[in-house]
Design a protein around this motif. Sequence first.
Motif, mmCIF file in Angstrom:
data_model
loop_
_atom_site.group_PDB
_atom_site.id
_atom_site.type_symbol
_atom_site.label_atom_id
_atom_site.label_comp_id
_atom_site.label_asym_id
_atom_site.label_seq_id
_atom_site.Cartn_x
_atom_site.Cartn_y
_atom_site.Cartn_z
ATOM 1 N N TRP A 22 0.831 -1.216 0.000
ATOM 2 C CA TRP A 22 0.000 0.000 0.000
ATOM 3 C C TRP A 22 0.859 1.257 0.000
ATOM 4 O O TRP A 22 0.561 2.227 -0.706
ATOM 5 C CB TRP A 22 -0.911 -0.006 1.229
ATOM 6 C CG TRP A 22 -1.636 1.294 1.429
ATOM 7 C CD1 TRP A 22 -2.743 1.728 0.771
ATOM 8 C CD2 TRP A 22 -1.266 2.349 2.328
ATOM 9 N NE1 TRP A 22 -3.102 2.979 1.207
ATOM 10 C CE2 TRP A 22 -2.211 3.387 2.172
ATOM 11 C CE3 TRP A 22 -0.240 2.509 3.266
ATOM 12 C CZ2 TRP A 22 -2.161 4.572 2.910
ATOM 13 C CZ3 TRP A 22 -0.182 3.683 4.000
ATOM 14 C CH2 TRP A 22 -1.129 4.699 3.820
ATOM 15 N N ALA A 63 -7.107 6.002 1.116
ATOM 16 C CA ALA A 63 -7.897 5.165 2.023
ATOM 17 C C ALA A 63 -8.574 4.022 1.271
ATOM 18 O O ALA A 63 -8.649 2.889 1.771
ATOM 19 C CB ALA A 63 -8.940 6.021 2.739
ATOM 20 N N ALA A 66 -6.079 1.400 0.636
ATOM 21 C CA ALA A 66 -5.795 0.668 1.873
ATOM 22 C C ALA A 66 -6.850 -0.407 2.121
ATOM 23 O O ALA A 66 -6.528 -1.537 2.527
ATOM 24 C CB ALA A 66 -5.734 1.637 3.055
ATOM 25 N N VAL A 67 -8.099 -0.068 1.863
ATOM 26 C CA VAL A 67 -9.189 -1.041 2.028
ATOM 27 C C VAL A 67 -9.002 -2.205 1.055
ATOM 28 O O VAL A 67 -9.211 -3.369 1.408
ATOM 29 C CB VAL A 67 -10.553 -0.352 1.810
ATOM 30 C CG1 VAL A 67 -11.670 -1.400 1.748
ATOM 31 C CG2 VAL A 67 -10.830 0.645 2.922
ATOM 32 N N ILE A 73 -8.544 1.246 8.375
ATOM 33 C CA ILE A 73 -8.268 2.688 8.351
ATOM 34 C C ILE A 73 -8.242 3.195 9.796
ATOM 35 O O ILE A 73 -9.228 3.713 10.317
ATOM 36 C CB ILE A 73 -9.322 3.447 7.524
ATOM 37 C CG1 ILE A 73 -9.540 2.769 6.188
ATOM 38 C CG2 ILE A 73 -8.894 4.900 7.323
ATOM 39 C CD1 ILE A 73 -8.307 2.710 5.321
ATOM 40 N N LYS A 74 -7.101 3.013 10.429
ATOM 41 C CA LYS A 74 -6.943 3.465 11.813
ATOM 42 C C LYS A 74 -5.827 4.497 11.888
ATOM 43 O O LYS A 74 -5.389 5.032 10.864
ATOM 44 C CB LYS A 74 -6.663 2.266 12.709
ATOM 45 C CG LYS A 74 -7.865 1.301 12.803
ATOM 46 C CD LYS A 74 -7.608 0.165 13.782
ATOM 47 C CE LYS A 74 -8.845 -0.738 13.870
ATOM 48 N NZ LYS A 74 -8.632 -1.863 14.821
ATOM 49 N N ILE A 77 -2.612 4.231 9.550
ATOM 50 C CA ILE A 77 -2.862 4.511 8.135
ATOM 51 C C ILE A 77 -3.168 5.989 7.924
ATOM 52 O O ILE A 77 -2.653 6.620 6.984
ATOM 53 C CB ILE A 77 -4.016 3.640 7.606
ATOM 54 C CG1 ILE A 77 -3.629 2.153 7.665
ATOM 55 C CG2 ILE A 77 -4.383 4.042 6.179
ATOM 56 C CD1 ILE A 77 -2.456 1.781 6.799
ATOM 57 N N ILE A 78 -3.991 6.570 8.799
ATOM 58 C CA ILE A 78 -4.344 7.985 8.664
ATOM 59 C C ILE A 78 -3.107 8.862 8.819
ATOM 60 O O ILE A 78 -2.926 9.842 8.087
ATOM 61 C CB ILE A 78 -5.427 8.367 9.696
ATOM 62 C CG1 ILE A 78 -6.746 7.686 9.335
ATOM 63 C CG2 ILE A 78 -5.608 9.886 9.745
ATOM 64 C CD1 ILE A 78 -7.864 7.968 10.303
ATOM 65 N N ILE A 81 -1.210 8.678 5.664
ATOM 66 C CA ILE A 81 -1.895 9.449 4.630
ATOM 67 C C ILE A 81 -1.545 10.929 4.759
ATOM 68 O O ILE A 81 -1.259 11.607 3.772
ATOM 69 C CB ILE A 81 -3.426 9.235 4.716
ATOM 70 C CG1 ILE A 81 -3.792 7.822 4.227
ATOM 71 C CG2 ILE A 81 -4.171 10.282 3.888
ATOM 72 C CD1 ILE A 81 -5.257 7.475 4.368
ATOM 73 N N SER A 198 -10.556 10.254 4.317
ATOM 74 C CA SER A 198 -10.161 8.887 4.684
ATOM 75 C C SER A 198 -11.108 8.306 5.732
ATOM 76 O O SER A 198 -11.428 7.111 5.697
ATOM 77 C CB SER A 198 -8.721 8.878 5.201
ATOM 78 O OG SER A 198 -8.589 9.684 6.365
ATOM 79 N N ARG A 199 -11.580 9.124 6.646
ATOM 80 C CA ARG A 199 -12.533 8.651 7.658
ATOM 81 C C ARG A 199 -13.891 8.319 7.048
ATOM 82 O O ARG A 199 -14.585 7.406 7.509
ATOM 83 C CB ARG A 199 -12.683 9.690 8.765
ATOM 84 C CG ARG A 199 -11.473 9.716 9.711
ATOM 85 C CD ARG A 199 -11.620 10.770 10.790
ATOM 86 N NE ARG A 199 -10.526 10.676 11.757
ATOM 87 C CZ ARG A 199 -10.319 11.562 12.724
ATOM 88 N NH1 ARG A 199 -11.126 12.622 12.835
ATOM 89 N NH2 ARG A 199 -9.309 11.403 13.564
ATOM 90 N N ALA A 202 -13.493 4.980 5.700
ATOM 91 C CA ALA A 202 -13.462 4.011 6.798
ATOM 92 C C ALA A 202 -14.870 3.734 7.319
ATOM 93 O O ALA A 202 -15.234 2.577 7.579
ATOM 94 C CB ALA A 202 -12.571 4.532 7.927
#
Length: 219
Positions: A22, A63, A66-67, A73-74, A77-78, A81, A198-199, A202
Amino acid sequence: MSDQPSELKPSPSNFKTGYIQWLIVSAVLITALSLLAVHLPERLKLLLVYAVVYGLISGGALATIAVKFGLPIKKTIILMIVCLVILGQSLILYLSHQRYQEVTLKRFKADQTMFSVDRMFATGKPPEDPESLKGYEHTRKLYQEAKLERQQNEKNLLLISSYLQHRISSVANLKTPWPQLFWIMELLFCCGSAIWASRQIAQSESKNTSSSDSPDAES
């Protein structure tokens, strides 16, 4: 049923592999987005809006990738980003400054006034009359001062602070450190929009996972 949590949770080795993959793909994507952003028409590079849109696109894309790699997405990862977005914005600043330098140097080289005056002083003979010679030397001294000032202005225009000032010149004529502070503010807004995007990805993924695990979905 007891085996289901262990199946959903990736093993440390799989997580590490997915994370590295990733990170590589994300770095390539951020570089591509930055190159695209630099070459966009100037009319599309609206101050502040430009940075927010970049953050939304970058945060959402990274994001989503990443999925796809099975990464949650925690915070880790954030945080990455955000780091990648800062890297992308820094790359945009660097490349835009390089283009600004090229244009500025071309403009200075296109002006042949100094070259012509230098040639005139080099080939011409000073007057023999004492009064005329005095005026000639005074004129030459003023020209040398103007030449040094021009060279200093050329050096100043090539600085990154000059480019940042040029960026906001259509809105306001601000001196250092305000152009730099404005860029930092844009960077903060860019990072904030990337985190928000990104959230959202998530939350959307979490809802999809919950709906797929519900009894209605299984039946």
